[in-house]
Design a protein around this motif. Structure first.
Motif, PDB file in Angstrom:
ATOM      1  N   ALA A 118       4.742  12.931   3.448  1.00  0.00           N
ATOM      2  CA  ALA A 118       5.685  11.844   3.170  1.00  0.00           C
ATOM      3  C   ALA A 118       4.893  10.556   3.012  1.00  0.00           C
ATOM      4  O   ALA A 118       3.865  10.358   3.685  1.00  0.00           O
ATOM      5  CB  ALA A 118       6.701  11.701   4.311  1.00  0.00           C
ATOM      6  N   ILE A 119       5.343   9.706   2.101  1.00  0.00           N
ATOM      7  CA  ILE A 119       4.706   8.397   1.874  1.00  0.00           C
ATOM      8  C   ILE A 119       5.797   7.332   1.875  1.00  0.00           C
ATOM      9  O   ILE A 119       6.779   7.451   1.129  1.00  0.00           O
ATOM     10  CB  ILE A 119       3.967   8.343   0.508  1.00  0.00           C
ATOM     11  CG1 ILE A 119       2.744   9.251   0.512  1.00  0.00           C
ATOM     12  CG2 ILE A 119       3.557   6.913   0.173  1.00  0.00           C
ATOM     13  CD1 ILE A 119       2.011   9.290  -0.833  1.00  0.00           C
ATOM     14  N   GLN A 120       5.625   6.329   2.731  1.00  0.00           N
ATOM     15  CA  GLN A 120       6.542   5.189   2.683  1.00  0.00           C
ATOM     16  C   GLN A 120       5.923   4.104   1.812  1.00  0.00           C
ATOM     17  O   GLN A 120       4.745   3.755   1.982  1.00  0.00           O
ATOM     18  CB  GLN A 120       6.798   4.642   4.094  1.00  0.00           C
ATOM     19  CG  GLN A 120       7.864   3.559   4.090  1.00  0.00           C
ATOM     20  CD  GLN A 120       7.952   2.822   5.417  1.00  0.00           C
ATOM     21  OE1 GLN A 120       6.969   2.743   6.148  1.00  0.00           O
ATOM     22  NE2 GLN A 120       9.120   2.296   5.717  1.00  0.00           N
ATOM     23  N   ILE A 121       6.733   3.575   0.883  1.00  0.00           N
ATOM     24  CA  ILE A 121       6.257   2.530  -0.041  1.00  0.00           C
ATOM     25  C   ILE A 121       6.999   1.241   0.272  1.00  0.00           C
ATOM     26  O   ILE A 121       8.235   1.235   0.394  1.00  0.00           O
ATOM     27  CB  ILE A 121       6.513   2.949  -1.508  1.00  0.00           C
ATOM     28  CG1 ILE A 121       5.686   4.192  -1.856  1.00  0.00           C
ATOM     29  CG2 ILE A 121       6.171   1.805  -2.467  1.00  0.00           C
ATOM     30  CD1 ILE A 121       5.984   4.767  -3.219  1.00  0.00           C
ATOM     31  N   ARG A 122       6.230   0.180   0.409  1.00  0.00           N
ATOM     32  CA  ARG A 122       6.834  -1.136   0.659  1.00  0.00           C
ATOM     33  C   ARG A 122       6.058  -2.184  -0.119  1.00  0.00           C
ATOM     34  O   ARG A 122       4.833  -2.221  -0.061  1.00  0.00           O
ATOM     35  CB  ARG A 122       6.786  -1.440   2.168  1.00  0.00           C
ATOM     36  CG  ARG A 122       7.916  -2.344   2.641  1.00  0.00           C
ATOM     37  CD  ARG A 122       8.088  -2.330   4.153  1.00  0.00           C
ATOM     38  NE  ARG A 122       6.806  -2.385   4.851  1.00  0.00           N
ATOM     39  CZ  ARG A 122       6.573  -1.819   6.032  1.00  0.00           C
ATOM     40  NH1 ARG A 122       7.515  -1.163   6.650  1.00  0.00           N
ATOM     41  NH2 ARG A 122       5.398  -1.912   6.589  1.00  0.00           N
ATOM     42  N   GLU A 123       6.773  -3.005  -0.874  1.00  0.00           N
ATOM     43  CA  GLU A 123       6.172  -4.109  -1.637  1.00  0.00           C
ATOM     44  C   GLU A 123       4.988  -3.644  -2.491  1.00  0.00           C
ATOM     45  O   GLU A 123       3.938  -4.281  -2.523  1.00  0.00           O
ATOM     46  CB  GLU A 123       5.751  -5.244  -0.697  1.00  0.00           C
ATOM     47  CG  GLU A 123       6.964  -5.944  -0.096  1.00  0.00           C
ATOM     48  CD  GLU A 123       6.621  -6.879   1.055  1.00  0.00           C
ATOM     49  OE1 GLU A 123       5.427  -7.010   1.378  1.00  0.00           O
ATOM     50  OE2 GLU A 123       7.567  -7.454   1.602  1.00  0.00           O
ATOM     51  N   GLY A 124       5.193  -2.524  -3.138  1.00  0.00           N
ATOM     52  CA  GLY A 124       4.193  -2.061  -4.100  1.00  0.00           C
ATOM     53  C   GLY A 124       3.001  -1.350  -3.496  1.00  0.00           C
ATOM     54  O   GLY A 124       2.096  -0.935  -4.213  1.00  0.00           O
ATOM     55  N   GLN A 125       3.013  -1.224  -2.167  1.00  0.00           N
ATOM     56  CA  GLN A 125       1.865  -0.587  -1.511  1.00  0.00           C
ATOM     57  C   GLN A 125       2.313   0.616  -0.693  1.00  0.00           C
ATOM     58  O   GLN A 125       3.479   0.737  -0.324  1.00  0.00           O
ATOM     59  CB  GLN A 125       1.185  -1.574  -0.552  1.00  0.00           C
ATOM     60  CG  GLN A 125       0.549  -2.758  -1.249  1.00  0.00           C
ATOM     61  CD  GLN A 125      -0.193  -3.623  -0.260  1.00  0.00           C
ATOM     62  OE1 GLN A 125       0.092  -3.619   0.929  1.00  0.00           O
ATOM     63  NE2 GLN A 125      -1.166  -4.380  -0.762  1.00  0.00           N
ATOM     64  N   ILE A 126       1.354   1.481  -0.402  1.00  0.00           N
ATOM     65  CA  ILE A 126       1.593   2.556   0.554  1.00  0.00           C
ATOM     66  C   ILE A 126       1.613   1.911   1.943  1.00  0.00           C
ATOM     67  O   ILE A 126       0.647   1.259   2.348  1.00  0.00           O
ATOM     68  CB  ILE A 126       0.490   3.624   0.462  1.00  0.00           C
ATOM     69  CG1 ILE A 126       0.559   4.330  -0.906  1.00  0.00           C
ATOM     70  CG2 ILE A 126       0.624   4.632   1.606  1.00  0.00           C
ATOM     71  CD1 ILE A 126      -0.557   5.334  -1.154  1.00  0.00           C
ATOM     72  N   ALA A 127       2.762   2.048   2.636  1.00  0.00           N
ATOM     73  CA  ALA A 127       2.888   1.426   3.964  1.00  0.00           C
ATOM     74  C   ALA A 127       2.568   2.422   5.069  1.00  0.00           C
ATOM     75  O   ALA A 127       2.106   2.043   6.149  1.00  0.00           O
ATOM     76  CB  ALA A 127       4.299   0.874   4.145  1.00  0.00           C
ATOM     77  N   TRP A 128       2.855   3.699   4.780  1.00  0.00           N
ATOM     78  CA  TRP A 128       2.656   4.742   5.800  1.00  0.00           C
ATOM     79  C   TRP A 128       2.501   6.067   5.076  1.00  0.00           C
ATOM     80  O   TRP A 128       3.076   6.283   4.023  1.00  0.00           O
ATOM     81  CB  TRP A 128       3.873   4.764   6.743  1.00  0.00           C
ATOM     82  CG  TRP A 128       3.815   5.847   7.781  1.00  0.00           C
ATOM     83  CD1 TRP A 128       3.308   5.748   9.043  1.00  0.00           C
ATOM     84  CD2 TRP A 128       4.285   7.202   7.624  1.00  0.00           C
ATOM     85  NE1 TRP A 128       3.420   6.952   9.692  1.00  0.00           N
ATOM     86  CE2 TRP A 128       4.015   7.872   8.841  1.00  0.00           C
ATOM     87  CE3 TRP A 128       4.890   7.907   6.590  1.00  0.00           C
ATOM     88  CZ2 TRP A 128       4.340   9.208   9.054  1.00  0.00           C
ATOM     89  CZ3 TRP A 128       5.207   9.248   6.782  1.00  0.00           C
ATOM     90  CH2 TRP A 128       4.938   9.875   8.009  1.00  0.00           C
ATOM     91  N   ILE A 129       1.707   6.951   5.688  1.00  0.00           N
ATOM     92  CA  ILE A 129       1.523   8.279   5.086  1.00  0.00           C
ATOM     93  C   ILE A 129       1.376   9.294   6.223  1.00  0.00           C
ATOM     94  O   ILE A 129       0.725   9.011   7.238  1.00  0.00           O
ATOM     95  CB  ILE A 129       0.305   8.269   4.135  1.00  0.00           C
ATOM     96  CG1 ILE A 129       0.151   9.594   3.391  1.00  0.00           C
ATOM     97  CG2 ILE A 129      -0.989   7.920   4.836  1.00  0.00           C
ATOM     98  CD1 ILE A 129      -0.794   9.467   2.198  1.00  0.00           C
TER      99      ILE A 129
END
Ligand code: ZN
Length: 388
Positions: A18-29
């Motif tokens: 799973a990858i969380q995306i926030r403001e154009g960036q990877i926030a968490w993986i």
């Protein structure tokens, strides 16, 4: 937004992921059961997902066609700078609209092939006005397309017919062209074709120093035709990358391995030219940072949108592992462009991602050149592939 999949996330090798995306960036993986709560959730099933591909070496600004020359060369005629000058004639004769349409079609093909960042060189103008025109064309196309475009001024691609000598032209490039290109903000890098029959080491150093004085980064075409020492010169001058390296020897490998200069390998033109492949295995084993790029250009390999093929050639022709080849075509390309946030699967990296019509990264080798994206995100925003 949360992207999740039950398949492979490569080159990290996570599965499921799973990858969380926030403001154009990877926030968490991480793994799906640990994922943070997110509003929008996109499930990608068993598709292979990788970072967007970074093609750190292309020459898309040209008109004309040299397929006839490729056929003649394969019958035994040598590669000479006459070929570049033929493209210069055709490109100078093309108006802005024609050139812009050609460049846009090539970069749309790159995007449709999974490239989310592309370095684009000028170099088929060879006069200040023409080189500036070509870099401006790139700037206008960049405004219309969602992929990241990095511009490189390659005025020192060949000596134009109207200039008497290499030294005279190199002085003009260093003293007039580089400062003018920098003043107008038309490029981030300067490149020089530092090879036998093109620009010698003294001319290359003169142009490189002008680039440094103007605040532009440096990259070199090096060691393609002959072993000249251009790789070591690039290291000494702090080049972001030295590209080609077909003729590199053990001393050159050692010089690059101990440096911050990326070794950018271009297997497609080496194949088309029936040249010996660059020493990828030796460079990797010595610890050098390696990038793989297409070198899509007018005369020695004109396949735009073929980075999946280039990864496959890295893993076959260049004897890299598939993971090494994929890394070289993503994070390696980012390193070669001085953009370390590109091509990585980690918090803080750009959320440029591709879901492929494949389930394992081995497909880049097994299906040589035929792996295609089915969804692409750049800066966390999905690109409508049907409009590409
Ligand atoms: Zn090139």
């Amino acid at each position: 937004m949360l992207l999740t999949g039950t398949g492979r996330l490569a080159p990290a090798g996570l599965c499921p992921w799973a990858i969380q995306i926030r403001e154009g960036q990877i926030a968490w993986i991480g793994s799906p059961e640990d994922a943070p709560v997110a509003g929008e959730r996109v499930e990608l099933g068993s598709a292979l997902v990788t970072p967007g591909l970074v093609d750190s070496h292309t020459h898309p600004v040209f008109a004309g066609d040299r397929s006839d020359e490729a056929a003649a060369r394969l019958e035994g005629f040598p590669y000479t700078e006459g070929g570049i000058l033929r493209t210069v004639d055709a490109t100078r004769a093309a108006d802005d609209g024609t050139l812009e349409a050609l460049v846009e079609a090539r970069l749309r093909a790159a995007l449709a092939g999974g490239t989310t960042t592309v370095e684009c060189k000028s170099g088929y103008g060879l006069s200040l006005e023409e080189e500036r025109r070509h870099l401006r064309v790139l700037g206008r196309v960049a405004e219309r397309l969602p992929l990241h475009i990095v511009r490189t001024f390659l005025g020192a691609h060949a000596v134009p017919r109207e200039v008497a000598s290499m030294d005279e032209y190199a002085a003009h490039v260093a003293d007039e062209m580089v400062p003018a290109v920098a003043a107008e903000g038309l490029a981030e890098f300067v490149d020089v074709f530092a090879d036998a029959g093109f620009f010698d080491l003294a001319a290359t150093e003169r142009i490189a120093r002008a680039a440094g004085d103007a605040g532009l980064g440096l990259r070199l075409h090096a060691e393609q035709l002959e072993r000249t020492g251009a790789a070591e010169l690039g290291v000494r001058l702090g080049a972001a990358s030295v590209d080609h390296l077909e003729q590199l020897d053990d001393a050159g490998v050692a010089g690059l391995a101990g440096s911050r200069t990326v070794a950018t390998l271009l297997p497609a033109p080496a194949l088309v030219l029936r040249d010996r492949p660059p020493p990828a295995r030796a460079l990797l084993d010595a610890g050098a940072t390696v990038a793989l790029a297409s070198d899509a250009n007018a005369g020695t390999f004109a396949g735009f949108g073929t980075m999946p093929l280039v990864i496959g050639l890295g893993a076959t022709l260049l004897r890299m592992t598939v993971t090494e080849a994929l890394t070289a075509a993503t994070a390696g390309g980012g390193a070669a462009l001085g953009l370390p946030a590109l091509g990585r699967l980690e918090p803080g990296a750009a959320a440029d991602l591709v879901a492929w019509d494949a389930e394992h990264e081995g497909a880049f080798a097994l299906r040589l050149g035929s792996v295609r994206p089915h969804r692409i995100w750049i800066g966390g925003r999905e690109i409508a592939l049907e409009s590409v």
